[in-house]
Design an enzyme around this catalytic site. Structure first.
Site, short mmCIF file in Angstrom:
data_model
loop_
_atom_site.label_atom_id
_atom_site.label_comp_id
_atom_site.label_asym_id
_atom_site.label_seq_id
_atom_site.Cartn_x
_atom_site.Cartn_y
_atom_site.Cartn_z
N CYS A 137 18.92 -22.68 109.43
CA CYS A 137 19.86 -21.63 109.84
C CYS A 137 20.73 -22.12 110.99
CB CYS A 137 19.11 -20.37 110.25
SG CYS A 137 20.17 -19.02 110.81
N CYS A 140 21.43 -19.49 113.65
CA CYS A 140 20.30 -19.27 114.56
C CYS A 140 20.17 -20.38 115.60
CB CYS A 140 19.00 -19.18 113.77
SG CYS A 140 18.99 -18.04 112.39
N ASP A 141 20.34 -21.63 115.17
CA ASP A 141 19.94 -22.76 115.99
C ASP A 141 21.04 -23.74 116.37
OD1 ASP A 141 17.27 -21.85 115.85
OD2 ASP A 141 17.01 -22.82 113.92
#
Length: 328
Positions: A137, A140-141
């Site tokens: 992701c 997300c990261d």
């Protein structure tokens, strides 16, 4: 002795499931939540979460899930660590078979999530759990890889979108694809091919990951330092030095236990009525990543869990009102 029928049965223990449980229990519906084999869902393998509202300095994934679980229990949710084997949604009450027995329910909220597809190397999945430089992701990261070189594996719209997103943070993005042409839309291809920070590696597959170990509190942590790439045409091997790897070869919604009783889209995600969490079967709702091929974020999953619980509450109230009217 007849078996009790639950007002609300929630299947899945991620942000969607726990949020649904919080709302349903506060509404006095006494929900039962089945956590399944991975209590807390995918966030339990996420080390740091910095984009969930309310945590200025970020929070570890397992800690966030433990907090949400405790909040659901505080309001009276009964939580069972049980794995669902099958569900019969053909008649009411709905019947769900688990490894701890049969459960009957008037409404069911499906919050079973979707599992990322990995490369089959073993090490890629384990590094994703420990914050070792592998992720599924970018949203997300990606922030954690500011100023570093990263690689994205895949050739569809998701892979190219992830690569383009990562150009905001990474010094260079290497896009690794096993064929000589992308499956992505033409517009997405044009954007990726024209971007100065994206390097395309055609006809390559990730054969192995190179790592190194660094000292951390309490021991050592294994971190990614490069990829071993195999040419899919002549099997020659090359090495690519990167500090991050984003696997974008798809997700698999966790719906096998439903045995095709609910319609899904081309990616296997449960279909819901637009703007709601209602499935084609009255009293059955879907929330979170199992019905979300687009966002797949903890905050959107939590929002959908809230929606599903409210819709279940209203559906039960309408049935109660109809039953009362019919009894007069």
């Amino acid at each position: 002795m007849s078996q009790p029928v639950r007002n609300v049965l929630i299947i899945g223990g991620g942000p969607a499931g726990y949020t649904a449980a919080i709302y349903a229990s506060r509404a006095g519906l006494q929900p039962l939540l089945l956590e399944g084999p991975q209590p807390g869902g995918q966030l339990t393998i996420t080390t740091d979460i910095e984009n969930f509202p309310g945590f200025r300095d970020g929070i570890a994934g397992p800690e966030l899930m433990a907090t949400m679980r405790a909040q659901a229990e505080r309001f009276g949710t009964e939580i069972l660590t049980a794995t669902v084997a099958s569900a019969d949604l053909s008649a009411r009450p709905f019947a769900v078979e688990t490894d701890q027995g049969r459960i009957l329910a008037e409404t069911v909220i499906l919050a079973t999530g979707a599992s990322a597809k990995w490369l089959g190397l073993g090490k890629d999945e384990s590094l994703s759990r420990t914050g070792g430089g592998v992720s599924a992701c970018a949203t997300c990261d990606g922030f954690f890889f500011r100023g570093r070189e990263v690689a994205v594996v895949g050739g569809g719209d998701t892979a190219l979108e992830e690569a383009l997103y990562l150009t905001r943070f990474a010094s260079r993005v290497h896009l690794v694809h096993r064929r000589d042409a992308f499956r992505a839309s033409k517009a997405m291809q044009e954007r990726a091919l024209a971007h100065e920070k994206i390097t395309i590696h055609w006809n390559k597959r990730v054969a192995d990951l190179h790592t190194w170990k660094t000292a951390v509190a309490g021991g050592e942590q294994e971190r990614l330092e490069g990829l071993l790439l195999e040419d899919t045409r002549d099997q020659s091997i090359s090495r690519l030095s990167v500090q991050g790897l984003f696997v974008a070869i798809g997700h698999q919604p966790n719906t096998g236990f439903l045995n095709g009783q609910l319609p899904v889209d081309e990616g296997g995600y449960l279909k819901v009525e637009p703007g709601t969490c209602r499935t084609i079967i009255e009293g059955v709702f879907a929330a979170g990543d199992v019905a979300d091929p687009t966002y797949r974020q903890a905050v959107t999953a939590a929002g959908r869990g809230c929606m599903a619980a409210i819709e279940a509450e209203r559906w039960l109230a309408e049935r109660e009102a109809l039953a009362a009217a019919g009894g007069r």
